[in-house]
Write a protein that holds these residues in place. Structure first.
Motif, PDB file in Angstrom:
ATOM      1  N   ILE A 132       0.989  -0.665   0.193  1.00 49.62           N
ATOM      2  CA  ILE A 132      -0.046   0.104  -0.383  1.00 49.62           C
ATOM      3  C   ILE A 132       0.842   1.245   0.244  1.00 49.62           C
ATOM      4  O   ILE A 132       1.533   1.478   0.516  1.00 49.62           O
ATOM      5  N   HIS A 133       1.205   2.641  -0.866  1.00 49.39           N
ATOM      6  CA  HIS A 133       1.467   3.107  -1.247  1.00 49.39           C
ATOM      7  C   HIS A 133       1.156   4.771  -0.001  1.00 49.39           C
ATOM      8  O   HIS A 133      -0.408   4.307  -0.403  1.00 49.39           O
ATOM      9  N   ARG A 134       1.910   4.960   0.568  1.00 46.95           N
ATOM     10  CA  ARG A 134       1.146   6.513   0.610  1.00 46.95           C
ATOM     11  C   ARG A 134       1.160   6.974   0.683  1.00 46.95           C
ATOM     12  O   ARG A 134       2.300   7.869   0.850  1.00 46.95           O
ATOM     13  N   LYS A 185      -9.542  19.515  17.809  1.00 47.35           N
ATOM     14  CA  LYS A 185      -9.043  18.333  17.563  1.00 47.35           C
ATOM     15  C   LYS A 185      -9.741  17.475  16.415  1.00 47.35           C
ATOM     16  O   LYS A 185     -10.463  17.771  15.724  1.00 47.35           O
ATOM     17  N   LEU A 186      -8.510  16.571  16.372  1.00 46.41           N
ATOM     18  CA  LEU A 186      -8.950  15.625  14.938  1.00 46.41           C
ATOM     19  C   LEU A 186      -8.285  13.950  16.066  1.00 46.41           C
ATOM     20  O   LEU A 186      -7.606  13.811  16.926  1.00 46.41           O
ATOM     21  N   GLU A 187      -9.132  13.502  15.045  1.00 47.20           N
ATOM     22  CA  GLU A 187      -9.278  12.074  15.142  1.00 47.20           C
ATOM     23  C   GLU A 187      -9.108  11.268  14.566  1.00 47.20           C
ATOM     24  O   GLU A 187     -10.946  11.603  13.474  1.00 47.20           O
ATOM     25  N   VAL A 188      -8.121  10.215  14.817  1.00 48.24           N
ATOM     26  CA  VAL A 188      -8.427   8.951  13.145  1.00 48.24           C
ATOM     27  C   VAL A 188      -9.254   8.155  13.174  1.00 48.24           C
ATOM     28  O   VAL A 188      -8.703   6.941  14.415  1.00 48.24           O
ATOM     29  N   LYS A 189     -10.463   8.217  13.429  1.00 55.20           N
ATOM     30  CA  LYS A 189     -11.453   6.837  13.908  1.00 55.20           C
ATOM     31  C   LYS A 189     -11.019   6.000  12.979  1.00 55.20           C
ATOM     32  O   LYS A 189     -11.338   4.392  13.598  1.00 55.20           O
ATOM     33  N   LYS A 190     -10.907   5.699  12.255  1.00 54.32           N
ATOM     34  CA  LYS A 190     -10.633   4.692  11.535  1.00 54.32           C
ATOM     35  C   LYS A 190      -9.523   5.023  10.129  1.00 54.32           C
ATOM     36  O   LYS A 190     -10.000   5.198   9.394  1.00 54.32           O
ATOM     37  N   MET A 191      -8.549   3.937   9.456  1.00 54.44           N
ATOM     38  CA  MET A 191      -7.710   4.229   8.320  1.00 54.44           C
ATOM     39  C   MET A 191      -7.306   2.305   7.747  1.00 54.44           C
ATOM     40  O   MET A 191      -6.166   2.017   9.254  1.00 54.44           O
ATOM     41  N   ARG A 192      -8.179   1.718   8.047  1.00 50.00           N
ATOM     42  CA  ARG A 192      -7.887   0.271   7.249  1.00 50.00           C
ATOM     43  C   ARG A 192      -6.388   0.112   6.760  1.00 50.00           C
ATOM     44  O   ARG A 192      -5.963   0.509   6.058  1.00 50.00           O
ATOM     45  N   GLY A 193      -5.744  -1.153   8.033  1.00 48.76           N
ATOM     46  CA  GLY A 193      -4.074  -1.148   7.503  1.00 48.76           C
ATOM     47  C   GLY A 193      -3.303  -0.344   7.628  1.00 48.76           C
ATOM     48  O   GLY A 193      -2.351  -0.153   6.997  1.00 48.76           O
ATOM     49  N   GLN A 194      -4.272   0.617   8.232  1.00 40.52           N
ATOM     50  CA  GLN A 194      -2.774   1.676   9.151  1.00 40.52           C
ATOM     51  C   GLN A 194      -2.508   1.554  10.818  1.00 40.52           C
ATOM     52  O   GLN A 194      -3.679   1.392  11.659  1.00 40.52           O
ATOM     53  N   PRO A 195      -1.435   1.905  11.221  1.00 40.63           N
ATOM     54  CA  PRO A 195      -0.858   2.491  12.855  1.00 40.63           C
ATOM     55  C   PRO A 195      -1.464   3.176  13.189  1.00 40.63           C
ATOM     56  O   PRO A 195      -0.750   3.750  13.706  1.00 40.63           O
ATOM     57  N   THR A 196      -2.708   3.840  12.908  1.00 45.96           N
ATOM     58  CA  THR A 196      -3.036   4.940  13.560  1.00 45.96           C
ATOM     59  C   THR A 196      -2.721   5.334  14.589  1.00 45.96           C
ATOM     60  O   THR A 196      -3.019   4.183  15.543  1.00 45.96           O
ATOM     61  N   GLU A 204      -3.208   5.683  -0.626  1.00 48.03           N
ATOM     62  CA  GLU A 204      -3.185   5.858  -2.051  1.00 48.03           C
ATOM     63  C   GLU A 204      -4.721   5.000  -2.354  1.00 48.03           C
ATOM     64  O   GLU A 204      -4.956   3.882  -1.900  1.00 48.03           O
ATOM     65  N   PHE A 205      -5.525   5.025  -2.713  1.00 49.27           N
ATOM     66  CA  PHE A 205      -6.557   4.961  -3.113  1.00 49.27           C
ATOM     67  C   PHE A 205      -7.952   4.260  -2.313  1.00 49.27           C
ATOM     68  O   PHE A 205      -8.799   3.384  -2.773  1.00 49.27           O
TER      69      PHE A 205
END
Length: 233
Positions: A7-9, A201-212, A27-28
């Motif tokens: 997965i290209h970031r 404030k900002l929260e990354v609630k979900k990002m598939r395949g990522q160690p957020t 990406e995508f």
């Protein structure tokens, strides 16, 4: 399948945000930028777009807002990240307000797909997606029509290898909506007043395949744009 897909970031161009996303934006991916009015959603979307868009990686920005794109751009021009030379070249704006007034999501979808096929873009933004949701509210089969719209949009844009962002106003009660299930990534912005100052404030609630990085992180809005401050875990 024995080999892992790489997965290209993408580097977002927003200081501190790539760390929150786990190294960058996949990406995508099919993403949702959500939050209440005034929290910085459109600025976040524009800042990423101007950082990422190039002649080789063009961007399409669909607006379904009540205000025309020129009025929106008048405000975005105040930020340092705004690059007028990219508008009309690497970045193209399309207003979907007239299509949405007809109340037919099929027409909105056809317009989006037609514009994407004609370009085609590497980055697609739809702002405000909340307006599309409200267009189906109270209508017969409104929920099913909206779900079909989201699934069709995501399927087509993924097949064309476009990184997509839906920008919209949501609150905590909206999170059962099917769009949250379909999205690969969910970036949630909030704002509140503390001791007379606006705190965003900002929260990354979900990002598939990522160690957020979990939890809420402070962001600041200045003439330079948005900057995120990852908190210590």
């Amino acid at each position: 399948m024995t080999e892992k897909v790489s997965i290209h970031r993408l580097q977002t161009g927003i200081p501190g945000l790539d760390a929150l996303l786990g190294g960058g934006l996949p990406e995508f991916s099919f993403n949702l930028i959500a939050g209440p009015p005034g929290c910085g959603k459109t600025t976040l979307a524009h800042q990423m777009m101007f950082a990422l868009a190039t002649p080789e990686r063009p961007a399409l920005y669909f607006t379904v807002l009540g205000e025309p794109p020129l009025k929106m751009l008048r405000y975005q021009q105040q930020f340092a990240f705004f690059d007028a030379e990219k508008v009309g070249r690497s970045i193209r704006f399309v207003n979907l307000a007239s299509e949405l007034l007809k109340g037919d999501l099929g027409t909105v979808l056809k317009t989006i797909l037609r514009e994407v096929e004609a370009m085609p873009p590497a980055l697609v933004f739809v702002d405000s997606f909340r307006s599309i949701m409200l267009a189906t509210k109270g209508q017969p089969r409104g929920d099913s029509e909206l779900q079909h719209f989201v699934q069709e949009l995501g399927m087509h844009l993924s097949s064309w290898e476009a990184t997509t962002f839906l920008v919209g106003e949501y609150d905590a009660d909206d999170q059962s909506n099917p769009i949250f299930t379909v999205a690969d990534g969910l970036i949630w912005l909030t704002q509140d007043t503390y001791q007379g100052s606006m705190v965003r404030k900002l929260e990354v609630k979900k990002m598939r395949g990522q160690p957020t990085l979990p939890g809420l992180h402070t962001i600041r809005l200045s003439d330079e744009g948005i900057r995120a401050f990852p908190r210590a875990i």
